[in-house]
Design a protein around this motif. Structure first.
Motif, mmCIF file in Angstrom:
data_model
loop_
_atom_site.group_PDB
_atom_site.id
_atom_site.type_symbol
_atom_site.label_atom_id
_atom_site.label_comp_id
_atom_site.label_asym_id
_atom_site.label_seq_id
_atom_site.Cartn_x
_atom_site.Cartn_y
_atom_site.Cartn_z
ATOM 1 N N ALA A 95 -19.691 7.253 13.352
ATOM 2 C CA ALA A 95 -18.353 7.797 13.616
ATOM 3 C C ALA A 95 -17.775 7.169 14.870
ATOM 4 O O ALA A 95 -17.440 7.847 15.848
ATOM 5 C CB ALA A 95 -18.421 9.312 13.755
ATOM 6 N N ASP A 96 -17.646 5.825 14.862
ATOM 7 C CA ASP A 96 -17.072 5.117 16.004
ATOM 8 C C ASP A 96 -15.558 5.125 15.919
ATOM 9 O O ASP A 96 -14.960 5.263 14.845
ATOM 10 C CB ASP A 96 -17.565 3.668 16.034
ATOM 11 C CG ASP A 96 -19.056 3.580 16.341
ATOM 12 O OD1 ASP A 96 -19.582 4.552 16.917
ATOM 13 O OD2 ASP A 96 -19.667 2.558 15.990
ATOM 14 N N ILE A 97 -14.932 4.914 17.063
ATOM 15 C CA ILE A 97 -13.471 4.805 17.097
ATOM 16 C C ILE A 97 -13.091 3.348 16.935
ATOM 17 O O ILE A 97 -13.637 2.460 17.606
ATOM 18 C CB ILE A 97 -12.913 5.360 18.409
ATOM 19 C CG1 ILE A 97 -13.211 6.876 18.496
ATOM 20 C CG2 ILE A 97 -11.426 5.092 18.520
ATOM 21 C CD1 ILE A 97 -12.798 7.499 19.793
ATOM 22 N N ALA A 98 -12.186 3.101 16.006
ATOM 23 C CA ALA A 98 -11.734 1.734 15.740
ATOM 24 C C ALA A 98 -10.294 1.779 15.250
ATOM 25 O O ALA A 98 -9.755 2.844 14.963
ATOM 26 C CB ALA A 98 -12.633 1.066 14.710
ATOM 27 N N SER A 99 -9.659 0.597 15.149
ATOM 28 C CA SER A 99 -8.326 0.511 14.584
ATOM 29 C C SER A 99 -8.382 -0.321 13.308
ATOM 30 O O SER A 99 -9.202 -1.233 13.178
ATOM 31 C CB SER A 99 -7.345 -0.115 15.585
ATOM 32 O OG SER A 99 -7.775 -1.417 15.946
ATOM 33 N N MET A 100 -7.527 0.012 12.352
ATOM 34 C CA MET A 100 -7.519 -0.661 11.055
ATOM 35 C C MET A 100 -6.123 -1.211 10.776
ATOM 36 O O MET A 100 -5.107 -0.527 11.011
ATOM 37 C CB MET A 100 -7.904 0.328 9.961
ATOM 38 C CG MET A 100 -7.840 -0.233 8.553
ATOM 39 S SD MET A 100 -8.053 1.057 7.299
ATOM 40 C CE MET A 100 -6.496 1.934 7.442
ATOM 41 N N GLN A 101 -6.074 -2.448 10.288
ATOM 42 C CA GLN A 101 -4.819 -3.082 9.866
ATOM 43 C C GLN A 101 -4.970 -3.530 8.425
ATOM 44 O O GLN A 101 -5.993 -4.107 8.041
ATOM 45 C CB GLN A 101 -4.490 -4.285 10.757
ATOM 46 C CG GLN A 101 -4.262 -3.918 12.216
ATOM 47 C CD GLN A 101 -4.147 -5.150 13.090
ATOM 48 O OE1 GLN A 101 -4.766 -6.174 12.817
ATOM 49 N NE2 GLN A 101 -3.355 -5.050 14.147
ATOM 50 N N VAL A 102 -3.964 -3.262 7.594
ATOM 51 C CA VAL A 102 -3.976 -3.651 6.182
ATOM 52 C C VAL A 102 -2.856 -4.670 5.946
ATOM 53 O O VAL A 102 -1.678 -4.381 6.218
ATOM 54 C CB VAL A 102 -3.789 -2.417 5.277
ATOM 55 C CG1 VAL A 102 -3.833 -2.817 3.809
ATOM 56 C CG2 VAL A 102 -4.855 -1.355 5.571
ATOM 57 N N PHE A 103 -3.247 -5.876 5.467
ATOM 58 C CA PHE A 103 -2.301 -6.958 5.183
ATOM 59 C C PHE A 103 -2.257 -7.211 3.687
ATOM 60 O O PHE A 103 -3.295 -7.185 3.005
ATOM 61 C CB PHE A 103 -2.737 -8.250 5.893
ATOM 62 C CG PHE A 103 -2.797 -8.130 7.399
ATOM 63 C CD1 PHE A 103 -1.683 -8.412 8.177
ATOM 64 C CD2 PHE A 103 -3.971 -7.713 8.020
ATOM 65 C CE1 PHE A 103 -1.750 -8.291 9.560
ATOM 66 C CE2 PHE A 103 -4.036 -7.602 9.394
ATOM 67 C CZ PHE A 103 -2.923 -7.894 10.174
ATOM 68 N N ASN A 104 -1.047 -7.528 3.153
ATOM 69 C CA ASN A 104 -0.974 -7.909 1.749
ATOM 70 C C ASN A 104 -1.322 -9.381 1.585
ATOM 71 O O ASN A 104 -1.653 -10.064 2.566
ATOM 72 C CB ASN A 104 0.390 -7.571 1.153
ATOM 73 C CG ASN A 104 1.520 -8.367 1.783
ATOM 74 O OD1 ASN A 104 1.280 -9.350 2.510
ATOM 75 N ND2 ASN A 104 2.756 -7.979 1.507
ATOM 76 N N SER A 105 -1.236 -9.894 0.378
ATOM 77 C CA SER A 105 -1.648 -11.278 0.109
ATOM 78 C C SER A 105 -0.751 -12.291 0.784
ATOM 79 O O SER A 105 -1.111 -13.474 0.926
ATOM 80 C CB SER A 105 -1.685 -11.525 -1.405
ATOM 81 O OG SER A 105 -0.396 -11.271 -1.969
ATOM 82 N N MET A 106 0.435 -11.877 1.251
ATOM 83 C CA MET A 106 1.360 -12.765 1.953
ATOM 84 C C MET A 106 1.115 -12.736 3.465
ATOM 85 O O MET A 106 1.800 -13.406 4.224
ATOM 86 C CB MET A 106 2.806 -12.343 1.667
ATOM 87 C CG MET A 106 3.154 -12.314 0.181
ATOM 88 S SD MET A 106 3.061 -13.954 -0.571
ATOM 89 C CE MET A 106 4.425 -14.761 0.263
#
Length: 852
Positions: free
Chosen positions: A796-807
């Motif tokens: 249960a670590d703290i992190a940031s998430m980014q989601v990119f599309n195929s472009m």
């Protein structure tokens, strides 16, 4: 210097104090006593006085209302309609209830000797918050009314239990009048309830275990309670004295006298009520129990009763005894109820004198004795009569041989006094005992406002203060006596009165606890109790016997006058007797048990049956099972085993208890359990899972192994559940299994039990999300467009998430702070996505996600 403001006589002393301190009236809530209710309403309208929360107690013409203090000074004090203005105070439950001892007031003996006299047919109202009406000790006996509070408190439940608990939960849940019906009314108003409430619901006792501050005056509420008793002659109001016994009053004749005149509430200054102080298990009065006298010197409290660390429970005990007395009288007098004055006379006359000899301002007329009160009433040793001013009634009395003490108590319900009266008594009667040329007057206390005067012993003289008068005579000569009641001052209608009397015999001894079939705890200190008619300087030899064996010495020099002994019982389980030897005379107790309470447990709770089990008691010859089928626990099954399967088709109750049978006598019952609330379903108590290192650890807790032949650990696969492991030996109810090869993503487990009859029982399934060699994992993947997506982390670590599309366009950014973090359904359209997770230590992980 400021001029001292004039103090209006219509104000209660509490408000008067504010005037003395050059302050203004601070409170917006008041009680206003008026001469005529309609005239007062018109007065408010005529003077355009805005009021809120207007309530009216019709019996005494008292309004409760909220108004601007300036209107009190400007209008109310100037009106002849207004007789008295009282600040409305907030009642407080008088807490500190720690345990319950039915023996301290001889209730155990009463229950044993008179099992049918339990308050049945009587109804008690508990005026405070509402008790827990779902409590099994009140099963089938609580009556809801519109006057009950919306709030439930533990204190109200405890008081109701002490008065009328059915003993279904445990032996400590049995109250004094365990057969009576119960109701409650909100104590937000300190005034009595309407007469129609008492009459509609046939309420004959109302308990008041609450107080305000120390208030030494006869206010509107005291007058109202005296009126309530006059209007409802059979109704008994029982109040706790309070828990402020070490304080000094701030107003009144006894101002600044520490440790006296500290009853908590002016309503407790009423004459026709009972006010009850506390005693502890050793018949000592706790320092915090409030003391008398009343504001005008009357004897208060009238009684004391058991109430460890507080008088709340003391009032409850006396309320319970009063209910039983009413039931007894009703059964003997063509279904009619006794006057509250008669019940009061019986209670005060039968009380055990404790503390200073004769009445005093700490214990009143003594410690309530329920058993002796019933004996007095059943023997008919009481008189009802009435007289007018100047009239004298004379009654003959034959005193037999061998009497240690003769006691007579006169009680009458007095008409209400005017509020703020310096002395509350209106009708004054005189009691006197006569024998030839000799005469004896009542015991009277010195009420002069000095501590040393209040501590003086009672003297025989005419009483012109109390509406209770008591005469005692030690070792009276046998023969003919008379007693007289004279109407000294009765300005109105004839005054009805009641007189109770009794004769206590010399050289008698009675065991009061334990009585037949009661229990003593092994290896513990247990208070045993008796009543002795021997000389107070006499001692006795106390012994005990186990299972009919030889007598063993406890103490050869027991002080009989104490009426109790703190006995450490043998650390054994058996039937037992006690005996006391006094001057060669032997007094043997009833048979009782020495036993521990055992714990009842649930093995399984299945659709058709329940398994109950308990620890083995080596000395037991069997076990008695009890079921709460109706209002009270009933014996249903006897077994020689330490477990039993209950068929739900035969027994519909959810509540059960068990007691070991010692010899042929059931000992103490276990705590009663509701088998649906013990955390056990059909065999399964708990099934847990967690990740440790690279494994998934499973933990299983069963309620029982009864009839189980196999236990299988199963895991869901694409082809269904498959057995991972079968336990080879089934001897423990707590089991563990480790899945050393968990699947990345979702892992679903269950446990399968196979019983001897072929029945199969499954646990609930449990789901664990597992990230394998990678720190993060996406699940499910691929995922439907309208399904949620889970990002699974090994920690249960703290992190940031980014989601990119195929472009390469950033579509979503989110903070991760748990093992499982979710992207809600519908957030992403169909296509391929790259998820970049950046942990706090800078480590970057890339994941692919396909949305279909």
């Amino acid at each position: 210097m400021h001029a001292q403001p004039e103090i209006p006589s219509k104000l209660s002393p509490l408000i008067t104090n504010i005037y003395k301190n050059h302050d203004s009236l601070q409170h917006l809530s008041y009680q206003v006593l008026v001469t005529d209710s309609l005239s007062f309403i018109l007065f408010l309208e005529r003077n355009k006085i805005p009021v809120r929360n207007l309530q009216f107690y019709q019996s005494a013409n008292i309004f409760s209302l909220e108004l601007n203090p300036s209107d009190i000074n400007k209008h109310l004090l100037q009106s002849d309609i207004v007789r008295f203005i009282e600040k409305k105070r907030k009642p407080v439950e008088e807490m500190n209830v720690n345990g319950f001892d039915l023996g301290a007031n001889k209730i155990s003996k009463l229950h044993h000797e008179y099992p049918l006299w339990n308050g049945s047919g009587m109804i008690v109202s508990v005026k405070e918050q509402r008790p827990d009406t779902a409590d099994i000790d009140f099963r089938g006996r609580y009556i809801s009314t519109p006057l009950q509070s919306l709030s439930t408190t533990t204190h109200a439940t405890l008081m109701t239990n002490m008065i009328a608990g059915g003993g279904n939960s445990f032996y400590t849940g049995k109250g004094v009048a365990w057969g009576s019906a119960i109701t409650s009314s909100d104590f937000s108003s300190l005034l009595p309830d309407p007469d129609t409430y008492y009459q509609q619901y046939n309420i004959s006792v109302q308990n008041h275990s609450y107080g305000t501050g120390v208030e030494n005056y006869y206010g509107a509420d005291a007058m109202a309670y005296d009126i309530s008793t006059i209007n409802n002659p059979e109704l008994i109001h029982v109040f706790s004295a309070g828990n402020m016994g070490t304080t000094a009053p701030s107003i009144g004749m006894y101002q600044d006298i520490e440790g006296y005149a500290n009853l908590t509430g002016s309503f407790k200054m009423a004459k026709n009520i009972l006010t009850v102080g506390a005693i502890d298990p050793f018949i000592q009065i706790p320092l915090q129990s409030s003391r008398g006298p009343a504001y005008d010197g009357r004897i208060k409290p009238e009684l004391v009763a058991f109430g460890v660390d507080g008088s709340s429970g003391s009032a409850a005990v006396v309320s319970g005894i009063s209910l039983i007395l009413q039931q007894v009288y009703k059964s003997l007098h063509q279904d009619s109820l006794p006057s509250s004055a008669l019940v009061k006379a019986v209670l005060l006359n039968s009380a055990d004198d404790i503390g200073p000899q004769h009445p005093d301002f700490i214990s009143g007329y003594g410690n309530a004795n329920g058993f002796k009160a019933i004996q007095l009433l059943t023997t008919g040793n009481f008189i009802k009569d009435k007289l007018i001013e100047g009239e004298e009634m004379i009654y003959p009395l034959q005193v037999p041989y061998g009497i240690r003490q003769m006691k007579l108590t006169l009680v009458w319900n007095d008409v209400p006094a005017e509020v703020n009266s310096p002395r509350a008594l209106v009708n004054d009667l005189d009691l006197q005992l006569n024998a030839g040329a000799q005469s004896w007057q009542p015991w009277v206390l010195n009420h002069f406002p000095r501590k040393d005067s209040l501590q003086l012993p009672a003297e025989r003289k005419r009483d012109s203060l109390n509406n209770v008068e008591q005469i005692t005579l030690d070792f009276p000569e046998p023969g003919n006596y008379t007693f007289s009641v004279k109407g000294k001052k009765i300005p109105g209608s004839p005054q009805e009165f009641y007189l109770a009397y009794q004769f206590d015999t010399v050289n008698v001894f009675t065991w009061h606890y334990p009585v037949y079939r009661q229990n003593i705890f092994p290896g513990n200190n247990n208070i045993i109790r008796w009543e002795s008619g021997f000389d107070k300087n006499k001692t006795g030899k106390l012994e005990y016997s186990l299972n009919g064996s030889d007598w063993q010495l406890v103490n050869s020099n027991v002080d009989l006058s104490k009426s109790f002994y703190n006995w450490q019982a043998s650390d054994t389980i058996s039937l037992a007797h006690l005996r006391m030897q006094i001057d060669g005379i032997i007094f043997v107790s009833d048979t009782f048990t020495i036993s521990k309470d055992i714990k009842l447990l649930v093995g399984f709770h299945c659709k058709d049956s329940v398994l109950l089990y308990w620890e083995n008691v080596e000395e037991a010859t069997g076990y008695q099972i009890y079921s709460l089928e109706n209002n009270y626990l009933e014996p249903v099954i006897i077994t020689n085993d330490t477990s039993i399967v209950i068929s739900k088709s035969n027994y519909t109750s959810l509540h059960y208890s068990v007691a070991p049978i010692i010899g042929s006598m059931p000992a103490i019952k276990s705590f009663t359990i509701n088998y649906t609330q013990q955390g056990v379903e059909c065999y399964f108590r708990s099934f847990l899972a967690g990740i440790m290192d690279d494994d998934i650890h499973l933990q299983l807790s069963l309620g029982s192994l009864y009839n189980i032949i196999t236990i299988d650990w199963e895991k869901l696969t694409p082809t269904g559940y498959q057995v991972m492991y079968r336990e080879p030996i089934i001897t423990q109810t707590s089991l563990n299994y480790i899945d050393v090869a968990p699947t990345g993503g979702v892992n679903i487990y269950r446990v399968k039990l196979t019983l001897r009859n072929g029945q199969i029982i499954y646990s609930d399934s449990i789901t664990i999300y597992f990230a394998d060699v990678n720190k993060y994992r996406v699940y499910p993947n691929p995922v439907g467009q309208y399904q949620p997506v889970h990002i699974i982390s090994r920690e249960a670590d703290i992190a940031s998430m980014q989601v990119f599309n195929s472009m390469g366009i950033l579509m979503l950014e989110k903070r991760l702070d748990d093992v499982i973090n979710t992207i809600p359904a519908g957030m992403l359209s169909k296509g391929l996505y790259i998820i970049r997770v950046i942990s706090d230590d800078g480590m970057i992980t890339h994941l692919k996600l396909v949305v279909l």
